[in-house]
Each structure stands twice: as structure tokens, then as C-alpha cells.
Scaffold this motif. Structure first.
Motif, PDB file in Angstrom:
ATOM      1  N   GLY B 227       0.827  -1.207   0.000  1.00 56.70           N
ATOM      2  CA  GLY B 227       0.000   0.000   0.000  1.00 56.70           C
ATOM      3  C   GLY B 227       0.858   1.252   0.000  1.00 56.70           C
ATOM      4  N   LEU B 228       1.849   1.280   0.870  1.00 59.04           N
ATOM      5  CA  LEU B 228       2.627   2.507   1.071  1.00 59.04           C
ATOM      6  C   LEU B 228       3.542   2.831  -0.111  1.00 59.04           C
ATOM      7  N   ILE B 229       4.260   1.848  -0.604  1.00 54.26           N
ATOM      8  CA  ILE B 229       5.225   2.148  -1.673  1.00 54.26           C
ATOM      9  C   ILE B 229       4.565   2.097  -3.051  1.00 54.26           C
ATOM     10  N   ALA B 230       3.911   0.949  -3.366  1.00 49.16           N
ATOM     11  CA  ALA B 230       3.364   0.816  -4.722  1.00 49.16           C
ATOM     12  C   ALA B 230       2.189   1.756  -4.943  1.00 49.16           C
ATOM     13  N   ALA B 231       1.313   1.860  -3.939  1.00 45.03           N
ATOM     14  CA  ALA B 231       0.067   2.579  -4.196  1.00 45.03           C
ATOM     15  C   ALA B 231       0.039   3.975  -3.577  1.00 45.03           C
ATOM     16  N   PHE B 232       1.122   4.418  -2.949  1.00 42.17           N
ATOM     17  CA  PHE B 232       1.117   5.768  -2.365  1.00 42.17           C
ATOM     18  C   PHE B 232       2.341   6.544  -2.859  1.00 42.17           C
ATOM     19  N   TYR B 233       3.543   6.077  -2.499  1.00 41.31           N
ATOM     20  CA  TYR B 233       4.738   6.804  -2.944  1.00 41.31           C
ATOM     21  C   TYR B 233       4.917   6.771  -4.459  1.00 41.31           C
ATOM     22  N   LEU B 234       4.642   5.623  -5.065  1.00 38.92           N
ATOM     23  CA  LEU B 234       4.844   5.546  -6.519  1.00 38.92           C
ATOM     24  C   LEU B 234       4.005   6.595  -7.256  1.00 38.92           C
ATOM     25  N   PRO B 235       2.692   6.603  -7.100  1.00 33.37           N
ATOM     26  CA  PRO B 235       1.950   7.640  -7.821  1.00 33.37           C
ATOM     27  C   PRO B 235       2.319   9.055  -7.364  1.00 33.37           C
ATOM     28  N   LEU B 236       2.435   9.261  -6.061  1.00 35.02           N
ATOM     29  CA  LEU B 236       2.610  10.641  -5.602  1.00 35.02           C
ATOM     30  C   LEU B 236       3.973  11.227  -5.950  1.00 35.02           C
ATOM     31  N   THR B 237       5.026  10.423  -5.938  1.00 33.20           N
ATOM     32  CA  THR B 237       6.321  11.010  -6.305  1.00 33.20           C
ATOM     33  C   THR B 237       6.450  11.164  -7.824  1.00 33.20           C
ATOM     34  N   LEU B 238       5.569  10.499  -8.559  1.00 32.55           N
ATOM     35  CA  LEU B 238       5.613  10.650 -10.011  1.00 32.55           C
ATOM     36  C   LEU B 238       4.525  11.604 -10.510  1.00 32.55           C
ATOM     37  N   GLY B 239       3.769  12.159  -9.592  1.00 33.49           N
ATOM     38  CA  GLY B 239       2.725  13.111  -9.985  1.00 33.49           C
ATOM     39  C   GLY B 239       1.553  12.468 -10.691  1.00 33.49           C
ATOM     40  N   ILE B 240       1.287  11.200 -10.325  1.00 30.22           N
ATOM     41  CA  ILE B 240       0.170  10.469 -10.940  1.00 30.22           C
ATOM     42  C   ILE B 240      -0.961  10.388  -9.910  1.00 30.22           C
ATOM     43  N   PRO B 241      -2.217  10.575 -10.316  1.00 29.91           N
ATOM     44  CA  PRO B 241      -3.294  10.576  -9.316  1.00 29.91           C
ATOM     45  C   PRO B 241      -3.464   9.230  -8.612  1.00 29.91           C
ATOM     46  N   LEU B 242      -3.790   9.326  -7.338  1.00 25.63           N
ATOM     47  CA  LEU B 242      -4.084   8.141  -6.533  1.00 25.63           C
ATOM     48  C   LEU B 242      -5.540   8.225  -6.090  1.00 25.63           C
ATOM     49  N   VAL B 243      -6.284   7.147  -6.336  1.00 26.71           N
ATOM     50  CA  VAL B 243      -7.653   7.060  -5.830  1.00 26.71           C
ATOM     51  C   VAL B 243      -7.600   6.107  -4.635  1.00 26.71           C
ATOM     52  N   GLN B 244      -7.795   6.647  -3.439  1.00 25.91           N
ATOM     53  CA  GLN B 244      -7.612   5.835  -2.235  1.00 25.91           C
ATOM     54  C   GLN B 244      -8.958   5.496  -1.599  1.00 25.91           C
ATOM     55  N   LEU B 245      -9.188   4.177  -1.424  1.00 23.46           N
ATOM     56  CA  LEU B 245     -10.417   3.692  -0.801  1.00 23.46           C
ATOM     57  C   LEU B 245     -10.135   3.291   0.642  1.00 23.46           C
ATOM     58  N   ASP B 246     -11.203   3.099   1.392  1.00 22.72           N
ATOM     59  CA  ASP B 246     -11.086   2.661   2.779  1.00 22.72           C
ATOM     60  C   ASP B 246     -10.989   1.132   2.820  1.00 22.72           C
ATOM     61  N   PRO B 247      -9.909   0.587   3.406  1.00 23.27           N
ATOM     62  CA  PRO B 247      -9.780  -0.879   3.457  1.00 23.27           C
ATOM     63  C   PRO B 247     -10.980  -1.556   4.138  1.00 23.27           C
ATOM     64  N   PHE B 248     -11.520  -0.928   5.173  1.00 26.01           N
ATOM     65  CA  PHE B 248     -12.653  -1.544   5.884  1.00 26.01           C
ATOM     66  C   PHE B 248     -13.912  -1.558   5.014  1.00 26.01           C
ATOM     67  N   GLU B 249     -14.099  -0.479   4.249  1.00 27.66           N
ATOM     68  CA  GLU B 249     -15.266  -0.444   3.356  1.00 27.66           C
ATOM     69  C   GLU B 249     -15.100  -1.478   2.241  1.00 27.66           C
TER      70      GLU B 249
END
Lengths: 75, 568
Positions: B227-249
Motif C-alpha cells: 500500500g505505502l510504496i506501490a500505491a502511495f509513494y509511486l503515484p505521488l512522487t511521479l505526480g500520478i493521481p491516486l484514488v484511495q479507498l477505505d480498506p474496511f469499506e
């Protein structure tokens, strides 16, 4: 008050013989009722009562009492 | 823009600031909540909000190098809080918000373990957790200086015009701290530098052929490397949008991932294997009305053993909705290498091969003709650039292609060791090579991971130490102390492992035994672990190892063949 019928469906879906449940019982108090088995419980209820829950209804349920009221509203 | 960002030499904060200056109106994070309009953060807005938090954090005493645990549920302000900590040169460390079934004492013990190992300086959390966390500040040996509730803060609007100041400092400075799971002090913490994360993002981005028009959709928790590297740092440091959902939902209504991909035209998603089964089996047809998955170019299977059957059933179910076979990707990754070690190539589905079982059991790989005679193994791809893999025998010698051994990894984004834990570091890190504890082989240029040396259980993508379960079950009245083993058993239906416990007991009465089994399941729930099967055994049933402790593997085999008792 939760019905005996609902209690039996939940116990059966979770393969439990017995477990006391009240209106304010939440899933995390019932052995084996975790996020992954939750869908199993929901599907068992839908099949038994011949009803359908919406995604948001399922997400927002807080306890067994609310589940019973939702079922009653749909019957 | 991606190329220039990828060459960023400074810190990740510099990188974020630079994106916000160049494209302030571009979407950064789409914070998704089922049934509501998502909150859309642009780069300009998110950096301005982070600036407010950074200023307040500074006033509260947070300084460069401080470790700040963040224990906050899915909330739109999580992102500016995280970026704000980073802007001060402090180290954010995301910890899991305790599931309501986790006993508060167990949560506190886990947190105390992290304080001991990692020396947490600040805890940023929600008011609800205050009662549990606050006493720890004054506890003996506690390093925690303050507990802060940033979601309670309000800011004046006129303060919102600037971006956070640049902290300076180079890429060698530590950037974040990640914890492995485990509840009773077994956690291991990994500290990563800005350079390691930026290099990794660059290399991994190349491996998946990342593009400016990509969009990541994720429900993954951010206390986990995927979650942290592939789905958070990767898009954000490359300026690519991240759509983040709630794991519990997501876990209550898995369809929301597909809904988000469909609405937002998501292109990249990372998932643990069980999620393929869950989404293929447990989403109703009528909930899929209007869902289209053509935009998805890579659905990357990672962090649990990749199962061919899971890929097949997902494809069968979602091909009619536009999901393409070639999007079925796989990756082999771990926090110690920042994230990925290998990746299957974009535009091709992960390859499956049938390997003759009898040869495999002796450590050799020979292709079988069909599923009847062979075990199906799914490729995790080739090493990403900057990363080398070896397959080692028991003595640490390299093995050639088509031989099974332990995977060792050397990488430009390898960790330096576990934080404050030289013994564990020494066990796994030798001459710059990290011993993964996973068994696998190289075949035709691709790596296949087929098992584990360590007893770790991976349930639905979450790493669980059997010791934690054994410890909890060992305290149940009626169980003989220290006479418990816990292990994971593969389950084809859920596509993950199921947890089984064998416990010795002298209880004979059938009603009491039923109660005992329920108590054992409840003890598991107290540490947020679902025990699927309980085997009660008579005293001295468990096989001991040379150290005098029950041996897990031997007992697992014995339990699987001899016992038919199931949980109530």
C-alpha cells in the motif's frame, strides 16, 4: 430483539453451534465473524429471506439489531 | 514531467513541492468514500494544507529525524498530515488503526513493542484512542514525547497560501519507518532513506512502463509496503493521481474497488491474492451494473503466493466487463527491498508452468505435461532494474536455473537493517545480500516463488507470526501452558491461508471441550486473528523440537493426517 431465525442463519453461516446474541452484539464479538466471513453471513440472510441488501446498507450496519431492523423493513 | 521528477536528487518533499509548483491544479489524491462524492485534492491544495499541519507540528515540537506514528482511519486529511510530517524532515510511520475486535491491551502491547524497537517520538491519532495511548507517554522507558490529535485542529483560512518550506538535506536522510506485523514485540522496523525510495520508484516505474496518464486505484492499508510504496509513494512522487479507498469499506463491499476503477478510469491496481477470489466469488451480478474495466492495464498480484486458479476465476468473471487477460500481472516484493524485487512485464499476463511434483519435492524443476502430473507455478517475473536475485542452497551456495532454494536479493534500494535490531539484521543481511526466507526457482529468466522457510502465516495479505497466536491461545483456561502450535493451511476457496491451532488439553467433558474451542477462537479474535480450525489434543500429543518447543511443521503434518476434530 433479534429473531431466533436470524440467529440460526448467522450461527449456521459461521458454523457455530450456539452463541448468545443481543441487539447490540457486533460482528467482532461473535467467534469467526470477521470481515471475510461477513459476506457469507449476508448472502445466507439474503437467500433465506429472499431479500437483497444494497452495498451501502451492508457497509453501514453497526450491530445485529440494525441488521434485524433492515431485514424487517425489506420483508 | 515523469523523467525530470524521476531524476530528483533531493528529498521526497522537494519532489512533492516541485510537482505542486509545476501543476498546482492537477489532481493528486481522490479520497474515495462509498456512497459519497469523493474529496479531490489537487497538488496545490494538498501542499497548502500540509503546510498548515507542518507549521503546527513544528509548534508542537516535532523536529527533523523524529519518528511520528500515525494511527488514523480513512480520512481526507491523512494525506496533508503525512506530507506535513515529511516536510519537516521527520519520519512518518503509519500504524494500523486497531480493529474493534483487537483487545485494547493487545493493541497497547503491540504499540509498546514498537516504542521499544523504534523509539517513537510522537503519536498522531484520533481522540477515541487517547485513553489507550496517553498512559504510554509517562510509562517507564517510553520515548513518546506527546500524543497529538491533528484531526481536531482547525486553521484560519488566510494561513493557507504557502507550500511547506524545503527542509534541505540530501537523499541519504531517513524518509520513513515501516513496521512488520506482529503483536507481542516481534515487529521489525525498516527505515528507508529518500534515496532508496526515489530510486526504487524510478526503477519500479520503468518495470511497469509507468505513464503520465496512469491512475492508481487502491484500497490497501498504508501500514503495509504494498500500500505505502506501490500505491502511495509511486503515484505521488511521479505526480500520478491516486484514488484511495477505505480498506474496511472494501472488505465489506469489494465491489467498490471495481466501481472506483470504472468511474475514475483507473489503470493500475495492486492486490494480494485473496482479493481475486473474493471479488470473483462474492460480488453479485446486479452490483456490477455499468462497471467497465477496459482502462485497467495492470492488476498486480503481490504479497501472498500467486495462485493460477485465482487469476483464472477473476478473468472468467470480469472478461465480460472489459477486463483484459494481459492485465493479470504479478510481483515479488518485500519491505526490506523497499518494495518490488521482480515484476512480470506489462502487456503480458503472468506466465504459469506445470512442474513435475516428484522432482519439485527433491528441489529440481522439470516441466510436466499437464495439471494432473504437475504443480502449477505462477511467475513473479524478472528482477527489476537495479535488483539481483540468487537462489541459494542450505549452505548459502548459488544454485543454477531450475533448482529450488532460498531467494536472496541485492538491490540499490535495499534496507540497511532492522531499526535497533542488530541480531535480526545479522540473521538476514550478509555481504549486501538479503535472505528472504522464501523458496523459489529461476526458470527461463523468470522467478517463481513456491514456499516459505519461515513459519510465517500470510492470511489475506497480512503477515501473522504463529508465536503471537500460540501466546494468546496458551493463556486460555483449559489449554496446557506452552502446549499449542498454530500454522496456516492453504485454502483453495478463499485463495489464502486458513489458521489452524492444535492445543493440548486435559478437558474431557464434551460440553466443556466445545466451550474451550469457542474460547480459543475468541482468544484469536482478541489479537485480531480468525482461527478457522481448532484441534484439541491429549497431553504430550505435540511433537517437540530439539529446543523443547513444539515443532510447527511436524505437528502440522500430524494434525492434518490424524485429526478430524473441527472448531464448533
Amino acid at each position: 430483539m433479534i429473531s431466533e431465525r436470524l440467529k440460526r442463519i448467522i450461527l449456521e453461516a459461521l458454523q457455530l453451534e450456539d452463541f448468545d446474541m443481543q441487539d447490540d452484539t457486533t460482528a467482532n464479538m461473535v467467534p469467526g465473524w470477521d470481515s471475510l466471513s461477513h459476506i457469507k453471513v449476508i448472502v445466507a440472510i439474503e437467500e433465506s429471506y429472499g431479500i437483497r441488501f444494497k452495498t451501502l446498507e451492508v457497509i453501514r450496519l453497526k450491530n445485529v439489531g440494525q441488521l434485524q431492523r433492515l431485514i424487517d423493513a425489506k420483508k | 514531467m515523469i523523467d525530470t521528477l524521476l531524476d530528483a536528487k533531493g528529498t521526497i518533499s522537494d519532489c512533492w513541492r516541485s510537482i505542486a509548483e509545476r501543476a498546482p491544479d492537477k489532481e493528486a489524491v481522490v479520497h474515495y468514500v462509498a456512497g459519497e462524492e469523493p474529496c479531490r485534492w489537487t497538488w496545490g491544495e494538498i501542499l497548502r494544507a500540509s503546510s498548515l499541519y507542518a507549521r503546527r507540528f513544528k509548534d508542537e515540537g516535532i523536529r527533523k529525524g523524529d519518528i511520528c506514528a500515525i494511527i488514523i482511519r480513512h480520512h481526507k486529511d491523512f494525506y496533508p498530515i503525512y506530507i506535513g510530517i515529511s516536510a519537516l524532515g521527520a519520519l512518518p510511520s503509519v500504524l494500523a488503526y486497531p480493529n474493534s475486535r483487537l483487545h485494547p491491551d493487545k493493541f497497547r502491547q503491540g504499540l509498546e513493542g514498537m516504542v521499544r524497537r523504534s523509539g517513537l517520538d510522537y503519536v498522531l491519532t484520533e481522540k477515541d484512542l487517547g485513553q489507550v495511548v496517553n498512559p504510554m507517554v509517562s510509562g517507564t522507558g517510553s520515548t513518546i514525547r506527546a500524543v497529538l490529535y491533528p484531526l481536531e485542529w482547525s486553521f484560519e483560512r488566510e494561513e493557507t497560501e504557502s507550500f511547506p518550506p524545503t527542509t534541505g538535506g540530501g537523499g541519504d536522510a531517513p524518509c520513513l519507518l515501516q513496521h512488520s506485523s506482529g503483536t507481542t514485540g516481534l515487529q521489525k522496523a525498516v527505515v528507508l532513506t529518500h534515496r532508496a525510495v526515489l530510486k526504487h520508484v524510478r526503477q519500479y516505474g520503468k518495470a511497469i512502463d509507468i505513464r503520465q496518464d496512469d491512475k492508481v486505484v487502491s484500497w490497501l492499508p498504508l501500514y503495509h509496503d504494498m500500500g505505502l510504496i506501490a500505491a502511495f509513494y509511486l503515484p505521488l512522487t511521479l505526480g500520478i493521481p491516486l484514488v484511495q479507498l477505505d480498506p474496511f469499506e472494501w472488505v465489506s463491499a469489494p465491489v467498490i474497488l471495481l466501481e472506483a476503477v470504472s468511474r475514475e478510469k483507473g489503470t493500475l491496481v495492486w492486490l494480494p491474492n485473496f482479493a481475486y477470489n473474493l471479488m470473483a466469488d462474492r460480488i453479485r451480478e446486479e452490483d456490477l451494473d455499468g462497471i467497465r474495466l477496459e482502462s485497467l492495464r495492470m492488476l498486480v498480484n503481490c504479497s501472498e503466493p500467486v495462485r493460477a486458479e485465482s487469476h483464472e476465476k477473476f478473468l472468467r468473471r470480469y472478461a465480460p466487463f472489459g477486463f483484459r487477460k494481459e492485465a493479470l500481472a504479478a510481483c515479488y516484493a518485500m519491505a526490506e527491498t523497499t518494495f518490488a524485487a521482480t515484476q512480470t512485464p506489462p502487456g503480458q499476463d503472468a506466465k504459469s508452468i506445470f512442474v513435475a511434483r516428484e522432482d519439485l519435492s527433491t528441489g529440481y524443476v522439470r516441466l510436466a505435461r499437464s495439471e494432473e502430473t504437475g504443480r502449477v507455478c505462477v511467475s513473479s517475473g524478472a528482477p527489476i532494474s537495479g535488483c539481483e536475485l540468487r537462489v541459494l542452497d542450505d549452505r548459502g551456495n548459488s544454485l543454477p536455473e531450475n533448482r529450488v532454494g532460498e531467494i536472496a536479493i541485492r538491490s540499490i534500494s535495499l534496507f540497511d537493517g532492522y531499526h535497533n535490531n542488530p541480531e535480526k539484521t545479522e540473521e538476514v543481511l550478509k555481504d549486501g545480500w538479503y535472505s528472504s526466507g522464501d523458496y523459489g526457482f529461476l526458470h527461463a529468466g523468470q522467478y517463481y516463488i513456491i514456499g516459505r522457510k519461515k513459519d510465517l502465516i500470510i492470511l489475506a495479505g497480512k503477515n501473522i507470526y504463529p508465536e503471537d497466536i500460540e501466546d494468546a491461545v496458551g493463556q486460555v483456561e483449559g489449554v496446557l501452558p506452552g502446549r499449542v502450535v498454530a500454522f496456516g493451511v492453504e485454502d483453495d476457496i478463499t485463495g489464502t491461508e486458513q489458521i489452524c491451532v492444535v492445543a493440548e488439553s486435559q478437558v474431557h467433558d464434551e460440553a466443556d471441550r466445545k466451550r474451550l474451542r469457542t474460547d480459543i477462537v475468541l482468544a484469536g479474535m482478541g489479537i485480531d486473528v480468525t482461527i478457522s480450525n481448532v484441534y484439541l489434543a491429549p497431553p504430550r500429543w505435540l511433537i517437540k523440537s530439539s529446543s523443547g518447543k513444539p515443532a510447527r511443521k511436524a505437528n502440522m503434518e500430524r494434525a492434518m493426517t490424524n485429526l478430524k476434530e473441527h472448531r464448533p
